[in-house]
Design an enzyme around this catalytic site. Structure first.
Site, PDB file in Angstrom:
ATOM      1  N   LYS A  77       0.851  -1.180   0.000  1.00 36.84           N
ATOM      2  CA  LYS A  77       0.000   0.000   0.000  1.00 36.84           C
ATOM      3  C   LYS A  77       0.893   1.238   0.000  1.00 36.84           C
ATOM      4  O   LYS A  77       1.946   1.252   0.645  1.00 36.84           O
ATOM      5  CB  LYS A  77      -0.890  -0.047   1.247  1.00 36.84           C
ATOM      6  N   SER A 152      -9.453   1.288   2.934  1.00 34.56           N
ATOM      7  CA  SER A 152      -8.630   2.161   2.122  1.00 34.56           C
ATOM      8  C   SER A 152      -7.569   1.426   1.315  1.00 34.56           C
ATOM      9  O   SER A 152      -6.969   1.990   0.411  1.00 34.56           O
ATOM     10  CB  SER A 152      -7.960   3.218   3.005  1.00 34.56           C
ATOM     11  N   SER A 176      -9.711  -1.272   7.031  1.00 34.68           N
ATOM     12  CA  SER A 176      -9.123  -0.973   5.724  1.00 34.68           C
ATOM     13  C   SER A 176      -8.372  -2.108   5.053  1.00 34.68           C
ATOM     14  O   SER A 176      -8.003  -1.998   3.890  1.00 34.68           O
ATOM     15  CB  SER A 176      -8.208   0.250   5.828  1.00 34.68           C
TER      16      SER A 176
END
Length: 456
Positions: A77, A152, A176
């Protein structure tokens, strides 16, 4: 490209059926073919990946000891610091930020001989659950590119589902990692708070943030957890869950939920029972107000983290993230401390819950993925924001600090995946791996075939 487990890759390298360079080239070709449509990556590190693969081949030929993730292509990420690699956190403000050192987990993965394919797209600064990024474009769901992959860590979820990496590392503050795992039909684990270092991961909330793996199967999840923690997990990849006490919530997790999602959840619970697990009804009367507590803590601490950026660059945030950060100024000290006290209460309550059961089984999300741009959800006469809906079943376990995992449990009539959330007591990730593996081996062969043949 054929999907291989991490164990299959490592054994294939040792048997010289293929090389790290050959596998890396295959993954880079897949990314080149699929990323224009899915937008899962912000940065693709082609030269680095090939260089790492070549060095690993030399290491193998020299007979040197190899790491647990030898030649396994991973993504991170884009809020994980990667030395010499652009790390934007999905923002415009940090669009040129290149760290001079790796996040602790990135360094750990390098020590275990993993290969870095790139940095995945995400909701700006991890402050959202759709991954509809105003600066880098929306991440798209491999099951249907018109739909959100969740967030996310949406780019990580989409990349794993589309076989654009073997696994990915994401961050989870209120869901997330688990939300994109459920939305993309892969497995995502939020470990016990504090189990995996968050050093070098751009934070939202030091009180809630965790780092967790997203993988395509339980085998890879166990290997990743071993590499991340230096604890044994692959020994829990057993199909026998006879006698495991599984809690079925009598309230909250059956309220304001899409009927088809709930039906698939109940089928999953029935399947666990058929494997010999003991189902126990569990009352959870203490959950009221948990979402407000998560939001208060995350917003207050996020406002502090972003203080200097807000002073210089407030207009450069996306509208949704800017609104959240601006609202942080309205949170009083009393409200923040009250939320922290509430969190302490949840930790105590769930400690008692897990005296009676081994694993709690809930739906991961109240709804399947929604189309990109949808911001509200209707439940009868009740209208809820997409954020509140998608975090309703996940945030409480961030407050309680317990490990929670999303594993696929079916496909809706619209062809979208649904996740089962399995939760265990503090530091009992082994229970999740054992239960998840037994469920996977019994129930998910057809699901995986469908997922791995998606045309994207």
């Amino acid at each position: 490209m054929k999907r291989r487990t991490m164990m299959e890759l490592v054994s294939g390298y040792e048997a010289k059926r293929f090389t790290p360079v050959e596998i890396t080239i295959q993954y880079l070709k897949t990314i080149k073919a699929k990323n224009p449509k899915l937008n899962a990556y912000i940065t693709i590190t082609k030269e680095l990946a090939l260089r790492q693969a070549q060095m690993l081949e030399m290491k193998l030929m020299a007979g040197e000891q190899t790491g647990q993730l030898f030649g396994v292509p991973l993504s991170y990420k884009d809020n994980f610091a990667t030395k010499g690699i652009l790390t934007t956190s999905g923002s415009f403000i940090d669009r040129n930020f290149i760290p001079d050192k790796n996040a602790a987990v990135v360094q750990q993965m390098a020590t275990e001989d993993a290969i870095t394919l790139g940095k995945t797209n995400m909701h700006e600064y991890a402050f959202g659950i759709t991954s509809n990024n105003p600066h880098y474009g929306p991440v798209r769901n491999p099951w249907n590119p018109q739909y959100t992959p969740g967030g996310s860590s949406g780019g990580s979820g989409a990349a794993v589902a589309a076989n654009m990496c073997v696994a990915s590392l994401g961050s989870d503050t209120g869901g997330s990692v688990r939300i994109p795992a459920a939305s993309c039909g892969v497995i995502g684990l939020k470990p016990t708070y504090g189990t995996i270092s968050t050093e070098g991961v751009f934070p939202i909330s030091w009180t809630l943030d965790t780092v967790g793996p997203i993988t395509a199967n339980m085998n890879d999840l166990a290997v990743m957890m071993e590499a991340l923690t230096n604890r044994a997990y692959t020994s829990f990849l057993v199909e026998d869950i006879r006698g495991v006490r599984i809690g079925v919530p009598a309230n909250y997790f059956n309220e304001r939920i899409d009927p088809e999602t709930y039906k698939l959840y109940l089928q999953a619970v029935t399947a666990l029972s058929s494997l010999g697990a003991i189902l126990i009804d569990v009352d959870l009367p203490f959950l009221e107000g948990n979402q407000e507590a998560v939001l208060t803590i995350a917003t207050a601490e996020g406002g502090y983290v972003h203080q200097s950026r807000m002073e210089c660059c407030l207009s450069q945030y996306g509208a949704d993230v800017r609104a959240v950060l601006e609202s942080s100024a309205n949170i009083t000290a009393v409200q923040y401390i009250a939320a922290l006290k509430k969190k302490e209460g949840y930790i105590r309550e769930f400690r008692r819950v897990f005296e009676r059961i081994d694993v709690l089984a809930t739906p991961a999300l109240p709804i399947p993925p929604r189309k990109i741009g949808v911001e509200e959800v209707q439940f009868g006469s009740v209208t809820e924001t997409i954020f509140d809906t998608m975090t309703r079943y996940t945030g409480i376990f961030s407050l309680a600090e317990v490990p929670a995992m999303s594993i696929p449990c079916g496909i809706t009539s619209e062809g979208l995946p649904v996740g089962l959330q399995l939760v265990a007591g503090l530091y009992r990730e082994d229970q999740l791996i054992r239960t998840g593996y037994a469920f996977e081996q019994s129930q998910l062969a057809d699901f995986y075939k469908k997922r791995d043949s998606l045309e994207t």
